[in-house]
Design a protein around this motif. Structure first.
Motif, PDB file in Angstrom:
ATOM      1  N   TRP A  79      -0.352  -3.991   5.244  1.00  0.00           N
ATOM      2  CA  TRP A  79       0.333  -3.143   4.269  1.00  0.00           C
ATOM      3  C   TRP A  79       1.437  -3.874   3.511  1.00  0.00           C
ATOM      4  O   TRP A  79       2.027  -3.315   2.589  1.00  0.00           O
ATOM      5  N   GLN A  91       0.116   9.952  -4.078  1.00  0.00           N
ATOM      6  CA  GLN A  91       0.417   9.168  -2.882  1.00  0.00           C
ATOM      7  C   GLN A  91       1.596   9.831  -2.182  1.00  0.00           C
ATOM      8  O   GLN A  91       2.649  10.047  -2.784  1.00  0.00           O
ATOM      9  N   THR A 144       3.856  15.573   1.178  1.00  0.00           N
ATOM     10  CA  THR A 144       2.448  15.226   1.367  1.00  0.00           C
ATOM     11  C   THR A 144       1.529  15.873   0.345  1.00  0.00           C
ATOM     12  O   THR A 144       0.346  15.548   0.289  1.00  0.00           O
ATOM     13  N   PHE A 160       4.872  10.481  -0.082  1.00  0.00           N
ATOM     14  CA  PHE A 160       6.093   9.685  -0.053  1.00  0.00           C
ATOM     15  C   PHE A 160       7.151  10.398   0.766  1.00  0.00           C
ATOM     16  O   PHE A 160       6.980  11.553   1.141  1.00  0.00           O
ATOM     17  N   SER A 204      -6.316  -0.522  -2.475  1.00  0.00           N
ATOM     18  CA  SER A 204      -6.434   0.688  -1.656  1.00  0.00           C
ATOM     19  C   SER A 204      -5.962   1.942  -2.398  1.00  0.00           C
ATOM     20  O   SER A 204      -6.366   3.045  -2.052  1.00  0.00           O
ATOM     21  N   LEU A 205      -5.134   1.785  -3.433  1.00  0.00           N
ATOM     22  CA  LEU A 205      -4.629   2.939  -4.182  1.00  0.00           C
ATOM     23  C   LEU A 205      -5.392   3.218  -5.473  1.00  0.00           C
ATOM     24  O   LEU A 205      -5.054   4.142  -6.203  1.00  0.00           O
ATOM     25  N   VAL A 260      -6.431   6.816  -6.691  1.00  0.00           N
ATOM     26  CA  VAL A 260      -5.649   7.774  -5.923  1.00  0.00           C
ATOM     27  C   VAL A 260      -4.675   8.439  -6.897  1.00  0.00           C
ATOM     28  O   VAL A 260      -3.869   7.774  -7.529  1.00  0.00           O
TER      29      VAL A 260
END
Length: 149
Positions: free
Chosen positions: A58, A74, A89, A76, A67-68, A71
């Motif tokens: 990471w 995200q 979330t 936080f 990986s994002l 998306v």
């Protein structure tokens, strides 16, 4: 080894379970705890623990960007007064400008002098706050405004 999100209760209490083959961890509050639980179950004589997110890559900027991809949101966290870490979330904006249609946040604090997980959910102008404490049924507040809950 796989980590899956689950929930310990029928409510929205977050939980993580890690498994490898036929071995499973306990349901834990964080992925790293689930990994440690499984590792200690497999290697019962070991006192080793999960090293943290950097072991998984990471800290690699290219890995994070890939990986994002695609998306749209995200999760936080926001630290309040240096003490409370609030995890956001879910959040979505309504059709009217500057309105929140859906929102989910959680943090760990105290309720009746005991450690508790607080989960706040807003869904289409309905407000719900759930308080979870170990071995107790959740305490739930509902309302149609933030001050009504």
């Amino acid at each position: 080894m796989h980590i899956t999100e689950g929930n310990e209760n029928s409510e929205i209490l977050p939980g993580y379970r890690c498994h490898s083959g036929s071995k499973f961890s306990d349901i834990e509050t964080a992925p790293s705890y689930a990994m440690t639980s499984l590792y200690q179950r497999i290697f019962s004589d070991s006192k080793a623990k999960f090293s943290g997110p950097f072991v998984l890559g990471w800290d690699n900027k290219e890995f994070l960007e890939v990986s994002l991809k695609d998306v749209h949101f995200q999760a936080f966290a926001i630290r309040i007064d240096g003490k409370i870490l609030v995890y956001i979330t879910n959040i979505s904006v309504g059709e009217q400008k500057n309105t929140i249609e859906n929102y989910t946040a959680s943090f760990i604090g105290e309720y009746n002098r005991k450690r508790a997980l607080f989960v706040q959910i807003i869904q289409s102008e309905n407000y719900k706050i759930s308080i979870y404490q170990k071995d107790n049924e959740p305490i739930i507040f509902f309302g149609s405004t933030p001050t009504e809950t």
